[in-house]
Design a protein around this motif. Structure first.
Motif, PDB file in Angstrom:
ATOM      1  N   UNK A 402      31.942 -29.714  -7.787  1.00 30.35           N
ATOM      2  CA  UNK A 402      31.666 -30.764  -6.598  1.00 30.35           C
ATOM      3  C   UNK A 402      31.854 -32.292  -6.475  1.00 30.35           C
ATOM      4  N   UNK A 403      31.684 -32.675  -8.296  1.00 30.67           N
ATOM      5  CA  UNK A 403      32.334 -33.762  -8.846  1.00 30.67           C
ATOM      6  C   UNK A 403      33.982 -34.033  -8.495  1.00 30.67           C
ATOM      7  N   UNK A 404      34.053 -33.030  -9.451  1.00 33.25           N
ATOM      8  CA  UNK A 404      35.646 -33.070  -9.521  1.00 33.25           C
ATOM      9  C   UNK A 404      35.791 -33.193  -8.307  1.00 33.25           C
ATOM     10  N   UNK A 405      35.723 -32.512  -7.153  1.00 36.52           N
ATOM     11  CA  UNK A 405      36.005 -32.091  -5.249  1.00 36.52           C
ATOM     12  C   UNK A 405      36.326 -33.400  -4.998  1.00 36.52           C
ATOM     13  N   UNK A 406      34.942 -33.985  -5.508  1.00 37.79           N
ATOM     14  CA  UNK A 406      34.742 -35.837  -5.207  1.00 37.79           C
ATOM     15  C   UNK A 406      35.201 -36.447  -5.481  1.00 37.79           C
ATOM     16  N   UNK A 407      35.920 -35.839  -6.996  1.00 41.02           N
ATOM     17  CA  UNK A 407      36.751 -37.322  -7.361  1.00 41.02           C
ATOM     18  C   UNK A 407      38.341 -36.813  -6.852  1.00 41.02           C
ATOM     19  N   UNK A 414      41.575 -43.051  -2.215  1.00 42.86           N
ATOM     20  CA  UNK A 414      42.069 -44.324  -2.500  1.00 42.86           C
ATOM     21  C   UNK A 414      43.162 -44.907  -2.231  1.00 42.86           C
ATOM     22  N   UNK A 415      43.976 -43.193  -1.473  1.00 43.20           N
ATOM     23  CA  UNK A 415      45.551 -43.816  -1.262  1.00 43.20           C
ATOM     24  C   UNK A 415      45.435 -44.252   0.366  1.00 43.20           C
ATOM     25  N   UNK A 417      42.090 -45.844   1.656  1.00 43.61           N
ATOM     26  CA  UNK A 417      41.252 -46.519   2.491  1.00 43.61           C
ATOM     27  C   UNK A 417      41.436 -48.061   0.521  1.00 43.61           C
ATOM     28  N   UNK A 418      40.765 -49.287   1.545  1.00 45.07           N
ATOM     29  CA  UNK A 418      40.872 -50.525  -0.401  1.00 45.07           C
ATOM     30  C   UNK A 418      39.652 -50.019  -0.549  1.00 45.07           C
ATOM     31  N   UNK A 419      39.666 -50.334  -2.112  1.00 46.54           N
ATOM     32  CA  UNK A 419      38.215 -50.528  -3.117  1.00 46.54           C
ATOM     33  C   UNK A 419      37.200 -50.726  -2.145  1.00 46.54           C
ATOM     34  N   UNK A 420      37.565 -51.538  -1.634  1.00 46.65           N
ATOM     35  CA  UNK A 420      35.492 -52.015  -1.189  1.00 46.65           C
ATOM     36  C   UNK A 420      35.180 -51.365  -0.130  1.00 46.65           C
ATOM     37  N   UNK A 421      36.073 -50.786   1.030  1.00 44.77           N
ATOM     38  CA  UNK A 421      35.547 -49.593   1.682  1.00 44.77           C
ATOM     39  C   UNK A 421      35.109 -48.385   0.341  1.00 44.77           C
ATOM     40  N   UNK A 422      35.240 -47.463  -0.265  1.00 44.72           N
ATOM     41  CA  UNK A 422      34.809 -46.237  -0.709  1.00 44.72           C
ATOM     42  C   UNK A 422      33.608 -47.167  -1.937  1.00 44.72           C
ATOM     43  N   UNK A 423      33.497 -48.372  -2.473  1.00 42.60           N
ATOM     44  CA  UNK A 423      32.421 -49.446  -2.477  1.00 42.60           C
ATOM     45  C   UNK A 423      31.443 -48.902  -1.392  1.00 42.60           C
TER      46      UNK A 423
END
Length: 650
Positions: A402-407, A414-415, A417-423
């Motif tokens: 699941x972590x690999x899937x999430x990664x 990341x392609x 969304x902006x980094x602040x959106x991911x955070x």
């Protein structure tokens, strides 16, 4: 019917004849025998002593069986038997009282002078005061002295009044003592090994079920040592009262240990909540028994201590059965283990209360059952831990997948969304809160490649992808997720063109939206000019950027997949100004080159030295009109034929 009556009469006659035999004959081939027949006298108030003891036969009654279990009683019991010597090879026998928990035992035996000698012992006396220092109570009988004379025994007990006496030669006494010692210490050794093994496992893996199991085995082992007289013999020989008091205390700690172990092993709080409360009651009763042991006499507390094992054995066994029916596999071994223990407890308790005769199985049933139970519970515990390890491994494997899937998902996000959106999303915030939504003024850039359909160059698509990546990098310069500032914002990519904005939804880096937008446009044209160096096209390829300022609206879609989008007059005008390039080239004698076309509002927002670089024409004079912008009067553009010219101009 006549045969039945006749048989009954014969049995009665045989019974009376048996008890009429008042003495035991010792012959040459004697080795060992249970003491029987013997006479018994009950002293209900305990006031009789040897001097006041009635010697006439009318006060004595023949014992009904060789072993008696009179239960818990405050009465004192006297026993009498007579030996007749019919041997020349034996001179000495030993009287063995098997039950090791009698408080006081008096043996009155005749001597050569015809007087009676008294020997007193019991578990209320220090172990070293015993005439023969073994676990059982053993008394020496000289056959010449006791021949034909009755021997008297008085027994008082705060524990169960269990009567099991035997006569033995020296050889048979040593053999039995060695056999019993080996059997008991095999039991204690097994228990000690299990204690050490499970303690080491607890230290190793820190699974609390193991420490509860260690508490249970240790308490139960010490309890069995107390019942068998070994606690007094080996642990506290100088403190007989303390050794006796420890027995109900150890019953309490055993109840606590087995209840906590069962709760943890069977996970009763989650899967059997009602029985979990019954197991908690076992813990409370164990604590209560320990507390009462400090205040009540041993004779009052020990009956309660014998009832408690019945209760927790039944509760634990039922809990295991229910968990087994729920599909918990280790519970099957647990049930078998507690069935063995339960049978041992039943035999021991039934023997204590006088419900079953005293035999090898009933006397040592608790030890046999406990040994089987401990071994099987260790197997069950290992099965549980292995199952949990397997479950944890599967969980970790699934978690890793699941972590690999999430990664992978985050890498793909990341392609988009902006980094602040991911955070913000990782913190649990909805995506709709990660970007500004609403109306504002922005400078919009509309980029397009001139006559891209006519470009004849292999690899043009790949080079365009590289160029668009460079443009995204230009827009990300100065990005700050806290203040939401950046050089630009990519609105949309469209094949060989794109739309981007300056000033909204991400704030511009400088004070002037127009100036920042024109600077970004120049950098984009610079990157595109360098693109020609990688192309093998027969003629240069040029681009055009239209820049317009106007109101735009950002929003998240409310149906289907969530999408952040922008629309508004600023975008429309930017595309309209970019599309003027064909008409400009038709109306004016210009050399081919990259072109930057500005809305007049943008132009007049620039500093004077920047405005001086642009050509300004009247739209009416050229006969041109900006679509969707009829109020426009001025055409402003800058033609950049080569990168050097552009850089020198900037």
């Amino acid at each position: 019917m006549f045969k039945i009556i006749l048989t009954f009469i014969v049995l009665i006659a045989f019974h009376q004849e048996t008890h009429a035999q008042s003495h035991l004959t010792i012959s040459d081939n004697f080795g060992e025998m249970t003491l029987f027949p013997f006479d018994i006298l009950t002293d209900s108030d305990g006031h009789l002593n040897f001097r006041s003891l009635p010697k006439d036969s009318a006060a004595w009654k023949p014992a009904a069986s060789p072993t008696l279990n009179l239960g818990y009683t405050s009465a004192s019991y006297w026993f009498r038997f007579t030996l007749s010597k019919r041997t020349t090879s034996l001179q000495r026998l030993f009287l063995v009282v098997s039950y090791p928990l009698h408080d006081r035992i008096e043996v009155h035996r005749p001597n050569q002078q015809g007087a009676y000698q008294e020997v007193v012992t019991g578990d209320n006396f220090p172990f070293f005061e015993r005439p023969i220092k073994v676990t059982r109570f053993v008394f020496d009988l000289d056959l010449d002295e006791v021949n034909g004379q009755p021997v008297y025994i008085n027994i008082r007990s705060g524990s169960s009044m269990r009567i099991d006496m035997r006569l033995s030669t020296t050889e048979r006494l040593l053999e039995r003592n060695q056999l019993e010692t080996a059997a008991f210490f095999l039991f204690y050794g097994t228990m000690s090994a299990m204690i050490l093994y499970n303690l080491l496992l607890y230290i190793s893996i820190r699974e609390r079920t193991y420490i509860y199991y260690v508490l249970y085995i240790l308490s139960h082992t010490l309890f069995q040592m107390g019942l068998n007289g070994h606690l007094l013999q080996f642990v506290m020989p100088d403190f007989p009262n303390l050794a006796s008091a420890m027995i109900p205390i150890l019953v309490g700690t055993t109840s606590i240990g087995v209840s906590l172990f069962t709760q943890s092993f069977l996970e009763s709080r989650t899967f059997t909540p009602r029985l979990h409360r019954a197991l908690q009651l076992c813990v409370l009763l164990g604590c209560l028994l320990i507390a009462l042991s400090a205040f009540l006499p041993y004779s009052r507390i020990i009956p309660l201590a014998n009832i408690l094992p019945f209760y927790f054995s039944i509760v634990c066994f039922i809990s295991g059965m229910i968990r087994y029916r729920q599909g918990y596999r280790p519970a099957s071994i647990y049930c078998l283990a507690f069935f063995a223990f339960f049978m041992g407890v039943i035999l021991a308790s039934a023997l204590t209360f006088g419900f079953v005769p005293n035999t090898m199985i009933t006397e040592y049933g608790a030890q046999m059952g406990s040994t089987l139970e401990v071994i099987m519970l260790s197997i069950a515990l290992a099965s549980k831990i292995n199952g949990e390890r397997k479950s944890r491994y599967e969980a970790q494997k699934n978690a890793l997948a699941l972590a690999l899937e999430k990664q992978h998902s985050y890498e793909q996000m990341e392609r988009l969304l902006y980094p602040h959106q991911l955070d913000m999303i990782q913190k649990g915030l909805p995506i709709e809160t990660t970007m500004p939504a609403g109306l504002d003024i922005a400078c919009v850039l509309s980029f397009d490649v001139m006559d891209s359909s006519k470009v004849k160059s292999e690899g043009f698509s790949e080079i365009m992808e590289e160029f668009l990546a460079d443009c995204r990098e230009l827009m990300m310069r100065g990005y700050d997720g806290n203040t939401l500032t950046s050089a630009g914002y990519m609105i949309k990519e469209m094949g060989d063109g794109f739309l981007c904005s300056v000033g909204f939804p991400l704030k511009q880096l400088g004070s002037s939206k127009a100036e920042c937008a024109v600077e970004l446009a120049r950098q984009i044209i610079d990157r595109f000019t360098r693109l020609n160096e990688k192309l093998d096209a027969p003629s240069p390829v040029y681009c055009c950027i239209g820049v317009a300022m106007g109101q735009v609206k950002t929003y998240f879609s409310k149906s289907g997949s969530v999408k952040y989008d922008m629309w508004g007059r600023g975008i429309i005008l930017a595309t309209r100004y970019e599309s003027l390039r064909k008409e400009i080239l038709q109306k004016l004698p210009l050399e081919p080159g990259n072109m930057l076309i500005l809305q007049e509002d943008v132009y007049y927002s620039l500093p004077a030295h920047v405005r001086a670089q642009f050509q300004v024409h009247s739209l009416d004079g050229l006969g041109l009109q900006v679509r969707d912008h009829p109020e426009a009067t001025t055409l402003v553009f800058l033609q950049i034929p080569a990168v050097t010219t552009f850089l020198e101009a900037s």
